[in-house]
Design a protein around this motif. Sequence first.
Motif, short mmCIF file in Angstrom:
data_model
loop_
_atom_site.label_atom_id
_atom_site.label_comp_id
_atom_site.label_asym_id
_atom_site.label_seq_id
_atom_site.Cartn_x
_atom_site.Cartn_y
_atom_site.Cartn_z
N ALA A 177 -12.95 11.70 21.17
CA ALA A 177 -12.11 12.12 22.00
C ALA A 177 -11.22 12.18 21.53
CB ALA A 177 -11.94 12.86 23.50
N ASP A 178 -10.95 11.20 20.87
CA ASP A 178 -9.25 11.00 20.52
C ASP A 178 -9.16 11.75 19.02
OD1 ASP A 178 -9.41 8.86 21.66
OD2 ASP A 178 -8.69 7.31 20.52
N VAL A 179 -7.61 12.76 19.11
CA VAL A 179 -8.13 13.27 18.51
C VAL A 179 -7.49 13.11 16.76
CG1 VAL A 179 -6.76 15.28 19.48
CG2 VAL A 179 -5.17 13.75 18.26
N ASP A 180 -6.68 11.57 16.69
CA ASP A 180 -6.57 10.77 15.40
C ASP A 180 -7.51 9.84 15.51
OD1 ASP A 180 -5.42 11.02 12.43
OD2 ASP A 180 -4.02 13.08 13.41
N GLU A 181 -7.01 9.07 14.45
CA GLU A 181 -6.74 7.90 14.11
C GLU A 181 -5.28 7.27 13.57
OE1 GLU A 181 -10.08 7.74 10.77
OE2 GLU A 181 -8.46 6.09 10.18
N SER A 182 -5.53 5.74 14.37
CA SER A 182 -3.80 4.97 13.93
C SER A 182 -3.94 5.26 13.38
CB SER A 182 -3.66 3.94 15.17
OG SER A 182 -2.82 3.41 14.88
N ASN A 183 -2.80 3.93 12.02
CA ASN A 183 -2.25 3.89 10.81
C ASN A 183 -2.50 2.11 11.53
OD1 ASN A 183 -2.66 6.09 9.44
ND2 ASN A 183 0.25 6.36 10.25
N ALA A 184 -3.66 1.14 10.49
CA ALA A 184 -3.22 -0.79 10.72
C ALA A 184 -1.95 -0.92 10.42
CB ALA A 184 -4.69 -0.67 9.93
N ALA A 185 -1.42 -0.15 9.47
CA ALA A 185 0.08 -0.48 9.33
C ALA A 185 1.05 0.25 9.37
CB ALA A 185 -0.02 -1.55 7.74
N GLN A 186 1.84 0.05 9.85
CA GLN A 186 3.13 0.94 10.47
C GLN A 186 4.51 0.43 10.21
OE1 GLN A 186 2.14 3.98 11.02
NE2 GLN A 186 3.49 5.24 12.00
N LEU A 187 5.52 1.18 10.01
CA LEU A 187 7.15 0.38 9.14
C LEU A 187 7.19 0.07 10.63
CD1 LEU A 187 8.60 -0.18 7.62
CD2 LEU A 187 9.21 2.38 7.69
N TRP A 188 7.49 1.00 11.74
CA TRP A 188 8.66 1.25 12.70
C TRP A 188 7.25 0.31 13.88
CZ3 TRP A 188 9.62 7.05 14.45
CH2 TRP A 188 8.55 7.23 14.24
N SER A 189 6.68 -0.22 13.97
CA SER A 189 5.53 -1.31 14.47
C SER A 189 5.84 -2.70 14.22
CB SER A 189 4.19 -0.51 14.86
OG SER A 189 4.04 0.55 15.01
N THR A 190 6.58 -2.84 13.23
CA THR A 190 6.86 -4.41 12.71
C THR A 190 8.41 -4.26 13.49
OG1 THR A 190 8.30 -3.86 10.62
CG2 THR A 190 5.72 -3.29 10.59
N VAL A 191 9.19 -3.66 13.35
CA VAL A 191 10.19 -4.35 14.29
C VAL A 191 10.89 -5.21 15.46
CG1 VAL A 191 10.95 -0.58 14.16
CG2 VAL A 191 10.66 -2.28 15.57
N TYR A 192 9.45 -5.71 15.74
CA TYR A 192 9.38 -6.86 16.87
C TYR A 192 10.13 -8.02 15.80
CZ TYR A 192 6.84 -4.04 19.91
OH TYR A 192 7.20 -3.05 20.66
N LEU A 193 10.22 -7.75 14.84
CA LEU A 193 10.70 -8.49 13.57
C LEU A 193 11.98 -9.32 13.66
CD1 LEU A 193 9.15 -7.97 10.30
CD2 LEU A 193 8.39 -10.35 12.11
N ALA A 194 13.13 -7.84 14.30
CA ALA A 194 14.35 -8.43 14.85
C ALA A 194 14.23 -7.59 16.69
CB ALA A 194 15.11 -7.04 13.74
N VAL A 195 13.53 -7.23 17.05
CA VAL A 195 14.00 -6.84 18.47
C VAL A 195 12.65 -8.22 18.95
CG1 VAL A 195 13.54 -5.27 20.83
CG2 VAL A 195 13.60 -4.70 18.39
N ARG A 196 13.63 -8.60 19.99
CA ARG A 196 13.03 -9.95 20.16
C ARG A 196 13.26 -10.11 22.04
NH1 ARG A 196 13.52 -14.00 16.30
NH2 ARG A 196 12.24 -15.62 17.57
N PRO A 197 12.09 -11.24 22.36
CA PRO A 197 12.46 -11.09 24.33
C PRO A 197 13.93 -12.16 24.22
CG PRO A 197 10.60 -12.32 23.06
CD PRO A 197 10.59 -11.75 22.16
#
Length: 693
Positions: A662-682
């Motif tokens: 049912a999913d309309v598309d598929e996710s990218n395995a590498a996404q630029l703005w998903s790497t931002v936890y390199l700077a966004v820290r707990p």
Amino acid sequence: MQGSMRAAVTAGLLLSGALLASGAVAQQRGNAPELAYSLTEGQNLNAFVRDGEVAAHLLLRNGSEPRILVAFPAGNSGVGLWFEPLSRAATWHLDQSPRPRTLTDDKGRPLHGIETIATIDAPRLALSQAVLSNVRFLRDYQAIRGFPPELATPARIEGNRILYARDRVDGAPGYRLELEVLGGRIANGAILAGADGRVRLRIVAATGDTPLTGLSKAELLNAHAAADPAARDALAFLSYREKFLAGSWRFDTYFGRDTLMSVRLLMPALKGAAVEAGLGSVLARLNPGGEVAHEEGLAEFALIDHARHSQPGGAAATLDYGMIDDDYMLGPVAAEYLLGHATPAAARAFLASRIASEARPGAADPAGVLLVRNLRFVIDQATPFARDPRWNRLVGIHQGHMTGQWRDSEEGIGRGRYPYDVNAALVPAALEAADKLLRAGLLDRYLTSADRAALARAAAMAAIWRETAPDLFAVETPAPRAAAQVREYAARVGVPAAPALAALNGRPLRYHAIALDDHGKPVPILNSDEGFALLFGHPDPAALQTYVGALARPFPAGLMTDIGLLVANPALAAPEVQDRFTPAAYHGAVVWSWQQAMFAAGLARQLARTDLSPATRAVLKDAQTKLWRAIEATRATQSSELWSWAFENGRYKVVAFGAGKADVDESNAAQLWSTVYLAVRPPKAGPGKPRRR
């Protein structure tokens, strides 16, 4: 839509051994590639490699509809082969990781690509369709099973080899996909398994499009970056001197919004040269009016697009200016770097650097001139509402369009016209950035007298926007009605209502609508775009307490689940709207990694204020705790674009987006703005409790 390739295979040309050999001459590199990693997400086995002129993402699709796909950042090109559906699910296994190769085509011209060996436990793979071209055409084929007829590439077979190869439509070096059957045999347009019931293939894939120049990990990140190997790998694969790529495999090219949001969130962990590469790529693609380009069309896509519209330009990039949010991101992100991260000397040097225009080939202007061009556009667009702050003077998506900001699927903002994030957060932030840059004097040498007069109005305009625009989106649902709708929706989607109702505790539900429609009516969908106000604004403390508190409640009274902050909750909307915002919708009740990161960064920014009451701080801290608990619980998926969920055994669990029918598309395995936890820290832990990395 293209038909089956069986007829083409049967009638295909048999290759001489000499021809096949001439096209497969390789320059093998003896050393390990500079970047190589793999991961499995949902039904996709992904392997990435980058080395010199080669950058490639191999995707092998498991399940009952197998495919082989290789995407190349060079020209945003790719090759893909889809097989006929299987009677049972099958699984790929990589016997040899992708290795960089440089091939020659039958004219002796270089093609850059990879070689790998893979096995699948299928008794038979029947060839269905190959597409060799720009990734945008591969995306189209995956979605609608259609592509331009001039891209048709017949299979050529000799013995145990299958070859798809062709020049680009303008005669330039093109694309190649070669399969050598190492285990099994070819018969009647299909690959039959060997005695062990498996098909084993050597796969060679390559493109002739111009390679990009990679930024190394050493050039990207400073000492403040988190020690997260998966995020570092993904960021390195997507980072080039010419531009950052939005995501692979589906968006291996420039996207303005993705670049700006990623640079902003990553900025504390990026070296200056990397920030400037991102900002420079956006400035290079401004149109003469100062609008930020959303997406570029490259190489063969550009050739075909120009030809279809009877336009000159050949392979020159096509640029899309259909989005509105990125226009108001450039100023705030540039100001954050120039005034907060770069040294004064570095800021002046960047603004003075000349940037070659992608929008006007042959032109080049100082970065400062280009930035002023965008700020003038912002002021012109914001002036009508500043003069007369009514809903119909807000910034709306373009007439005739259903998309215009980051929720860029056609149902993303519930068929609204005036998005909350653009009007309540980004426009005033852009105006404030113009004022700050003017007062800092950094733009003095690039301003005309008219520019200076326009920017001098920015502070007063920003105040009007900040004070009036958010209230136009405010919605309050009375307590009895809110409770009833939450209860009904919970039953509809199969999640418990009790935690959500307990959090409501008999109070009305107040939130900001995702958008206003053409009549100024709020679209009643709870949404995560409050994060833009947290990151770019300074909301009233009472508003912070109200609106952050609303979103931090358990779904479906709010957005919080065990596996992340959902980006949309349609519980208060009509049933037909709920049907368009399901966990299978691209911008429905799903989790986007970068939206969580933006919310986390925004909460940290607001908690740094000194004007908050203890009650407001308590609400923000509670939201921060819940959010980071969910982020830590899904750390393995963070470099992915987005994910969905299922509720089983009393808990939410992650489901890879695109794994379901049912999913309309598929996710990218590498996404630029998903790497931002390199700077966004707990947030820092208390005494004696080390922070998790």
